[in-house]
Design a protein around this motif. Sequence first.
Motif, mmCIF file in Angstrom:
data_model
loop_
_atom_site.group_PDB
_atom_site.id
_atom_site.type_symbol
_atom_site.label_atom_id
_atom_site.label_comp_id
_atom_site.label_asym_id
_atom_site.label_seq_id
_atom_site.Cartn_x
_atom_site.Cartn_y
_atom_site.Cartn_z
ATOM 1 N N ARG A 8 0.862 -1.192 0.000
ATOM 2 C CA ARG A 8 0.000 0.000 0.000
ATOM 3 C C ARG A 8 0.894 1.235 0.000
ATOM 4 N NH1 ARG A 8 -3.681 2.487 4.498
ATOM 5 N NH2 ARG A 8 -5.120 3.729 3.234
ATOM 6 N N ALA A 9 0.846 2.005 -1.063
ATOM 7 C CA ALA A 9 1.762 3.144 -1.228
ATOM 8 C C ALA A 9 1.015 4.468 -1.175
ATOM 9 C CB ALA A 9 2.516 3.032 -2.544
ATOM 10 N N CYS A 10 1.684 5.458 -0.614
ATOM 11 C CA CYS A 10 1.212 6.837 -0.660
ATOM 12 C C CYS A 10 2.325 7.691 -1.248
ATOM 13 C CB CYS A 10 0.844 7.348 0.727
ATOM 14 S SG CYS A 10 2.271 7.551 1.848
ATOM 15 N N ALA A 11 1.992 8.917 -1.587
ATOM 16 C CA ALA A 11 3.013 9.895 -1.956
ATOM 17 C C ALA A 11 3.385 10.687 -0.713
ATOM 18 C CB ALA A 11 2.503 10.829 -3.043
ATOM 19 N N LEU A 12 4.638 11.069 -0.624
ATOM 20 C CA LEU A 12 5.141 11.877 0.490
ATOM 21 C C LEU A 12 5.876 13.071 -0.105
ATOM 22 C CD1 LEU A 12 5.943 12.570 3.378
ATOM 23 C CD2 LEU A 12 7.664 10.763 3.281
ATOM 24 N N ILE A 13 5.347 14.261 0.123
ATOM 25 C CA ILE A 13 5.898 15.469 -0.475
ATOM 26 C C ILE A 13 6.311 16.443 0.623
ATOM 27 C CG2 ILE A 13 5.508 17.389 -2.073
ATOM 28 C CD1 ILE A 13 3.269 15.745 -3.356
ATOM 29 N N PRO A 14 7.619 16.599 0.869
ATOM 30 C CA PRO A 14 8.070 17.644 1.781
ATOM 31 C C PRO A 14 8.158 18.966 1.018
ATOM 32 C CG PRO A 14 9.947 16.392 1.004
ATOM 33 C CD PRO A 14 8.724 15.772 0.360
ATOM 34 N N THR A 15 7.746 20.052 1.649
ATOM 35 C CA THR A 15 7.799 21.342 0.974
ATOM 36 C C THR A 15 8.207 22.439 1.945
ATOM 37 O OG1 THR A 15 6.532 22.981 -0.305
ATOM 38 C CG2 THR A 15 5.327 21.725 1.359
ATOM 39 N N ALA A 80 6.567 8.710 9.452
ATOM 40 C CA ALA A 80 5.877 8.228 10.648
ATOM 41 C C ALA A 80 4.365 8.332 10.480
ATOM 42 C CB ALA A 80 6.346 9.013 11.872
ATOM 43 N N LEU A 81 3.912 9.427 9.891
ATOM 44 C CA LEU A 81 2.472 9.586 9.646
ATOM 45 C C LEU A 81 1.983 8.560 8.632
ATOM 46 C CD1 LEU A 81 -0.208 11.019 9.987
ATOM 47 C CD2 LEU A 81 0.587 12.769 8.354
ATOM 48 N N ALA A 82 2.759 8.315 7.584
ATOM 49 C CA ALA A 82 2.376 7.308 6.594
ATOM 50 C C ALA A 82 2.215 5.938 7.248
ATOM 51 C CB ALA A 82 3.423 7.257 5.475
ATOM 52 N N HIS A 83 3.122 5.628 8.171
ATOM 53 C CA HIS A 83 3.019 4.352 8.891
ATOM 54 C C HIS A 83 1.747 4.303 9.733
ATOM 55 C CE1 HIS A 83 4.048 0.778 11.066
ATOM 56 N NE2 HIS A 83 4.216 1.420 12.197
ATOM 57 N N GLU A 84 1.454 5.383 10.418
ATOM 58 C CA GLU A 84 0.229 5.446 11.222
ATOM 59 C C GLU A 84 -1.015 5.247 10.357
ATOM 60 O OE1 GLU A 84 0.017 9.044 13.412
ATOM 61 O OE2 GLU A 84 1.971 8.783 14.391
ATOM 62 N N LEU A 85 -0.967 5.728 9.133
ATOM 63 C CA LEU A 85 -2.106 5.624 8.229
ATOM 64 C C LEU A 85 -2.187 4.275 7.525
ATOM 65 C CD1 LEU A 85 -1.921 9.200 6.631
ATOM 66 C CD2 LEU A 85 -3.548 8.392 8.369
ATOM 67 N N GLY A 86 -1.214 3.407 7.786
ATOM 68 C CA GLY A 86 -1.269 2.053 7.257
ATOM 69 C C GLY A 86 -0.571 1.830 5.932
ATOM 70 N N PHE A 87 0.274 2.768 5.506
ATOM 71 C CA PHE A 87 0.975 2.603 4.237
ATOM 72 C C PHE A 87 2.274 1.835 4.433
ATOM 73 C CE2 PHE A 87 -1.671 6.372 3.595
ATOM 74 C CZ PHE A 87 -2.343 5.993 2.445
ATOM 75 N N PHE A 161 13.456 11.816 -5.577
ATOM 76 C CA PHE A 161 12.454 11.109 -6.364
ATOM 77 C C PHE A 161 12.738 9.632 -6.172
ATOM 78 C CE2 PHE A 161 10.227 9.545 -10.077
ATOM 79 C CZ PHE A 161 9.286 10.507 -10.404
ATOM 80 N N ARG A 162 12.017 8.993 -5.240
ATOM 81 C CA ARG A 162 12.371 7.635 -4.814
ATOM 82 C C ARG A 162 11.198 6.979 -4.091
ATOM 83 N NH1 ARG A 162 17.064 9.537 -0.620
ATOM 84 N NH2 ARG A 162 18.035 10.056 -2.613
ATOM 85 N N VAL A 163 11.238 5.648 -3.983
ATOM 86 C CA VAL A 163 10.218 4.909 -3.223
ATOM 87 C C VAL A 163 10.891 4.197 -2.064
ATOM 88 C CG1 VAL A 163 8.307 3.277 -3.298
ATOM 89 C CG2 VAL A 163 8.955 4.527 -5.386
ATOM 90 N N TYR A 164 10.406 4.494 -0.865
ATOM 91 C CA TYR A 164 10.941 3.893 0.365
ATOM 92 C C TYR A 164 9.994 2.825 0.912
ATOM 93 C CZ TYR A 164 13.868 8.132 1.194
ATOM 94 O OH TYR A 164 14.769 9.164 1.127
ATOM 95 N N PRO A 165 10.511 1.680 1.365
ATOM 96 C CA PRO A 165 9.729 0.845 2.287
ATOM 97 C C PRO A 165 9.651 1.588 3.627
ATOM 98 C CG PRO A 165 11.510 -0.406 1.245
ATOM 99 C CD PRO A 165 11.779 1.038 0.986
#
Length: 250
Positions: A8-15, A80-87, A161-165
Motif C-alpha cells: 500500500r503506497a502513498c506519496a510523500l511530499i516535503p515542501t 511516521a504519519l504514513a506508517h500510522e495511516l497504514g501505508f 524522487f524515490r520509493v521507500y519501504p
Amino acid sequence: MSTEAAYRACALIPTYENPDTVREVVLAVAEHLTSIVLVDDGSSAAGRDVCAALAAEGLVTLLRLEHNKGKGVAVMSGMALAHELGFTHAFQIDGDSQHDIAAIPGFLIASRERPRDLVLGYPVYDATVPTSRKLGRLLTTFWVAVELGSKTKVTDAMIGFRVYPVLASLASRTRAQRMDFDVEIIVRMVRMGLDVVNLPVAVRYLAADAGGVSHFRPFMDNLRLSVMHTRLCVSGSIGWVSRRLWGGMQ
C-alpha cells in the motif's frame, strides 16, 4: 496474505517555501497516487496558505511543522504519519517541480515487484542544470561508493524522487536533518541489507520567475555533507574491522 495484497503506497511530499510549484506537483502526483502526505516544513504565509488550501480541498493529508527543521525531519515526520495511516511504502518527491511526474508509474511498478528494496531515481538533466550541481553530485557519488564498497549499487543518492519501504526507513536511524538526509538514509538502508533499483528520471531547474527556488546553502550544507560522509566512513570502517575480528574468531 500475499505481498500484492499487503502493498500500500502513498506519496510523500516535503515542501518549504514552494508556493508557486507545490500545487502543480500535488495535482500531477494525484493522477498516479490517490493518497498524498504533504509535509509543510514551516513555510511562511504564502507557502502555508497553498498547503492549507490543498488540505481543505481534500487533496492531501497535511502535516505542518511550525518551524523549519530541514528536509530530513520533514520526510521522517511524514514517514511516521504514513506508517500510522497504514501505508507500507512512500513515494517521495520534492515540491519544487523539478522532476518528471510521468516517471512515477515505472517507479511504483518496480517497488511493487520488489517491495523489500529501494527504488531510486537518477537524474537525466536538460540544459538548465547548473554546472555546480553536476560537480557536487559527482563528488557525493564517489563518497557513497566508498561508504558502500560498490561503484554500481547506487547511481545517485541525492535526488528527491524515490520509493521507500516505510518500516525500513523508520528503522534506519538516520541522523541527518537537512540537505545531507537524502544521502545518509540511502547509505544506512543499503547497509541494513536493502537492495536498490536505479531508474532514470528527467530533471529540470526552473528559473526564479517560474517558481524555482534553491534552499541549498553552499557553506553550511557542504559542511554538513562533509561531516556526514566522515561519520559514515568511520562507522563503516569500524563495522568492517569488527566483522573481520569477530567473524574470524568464530
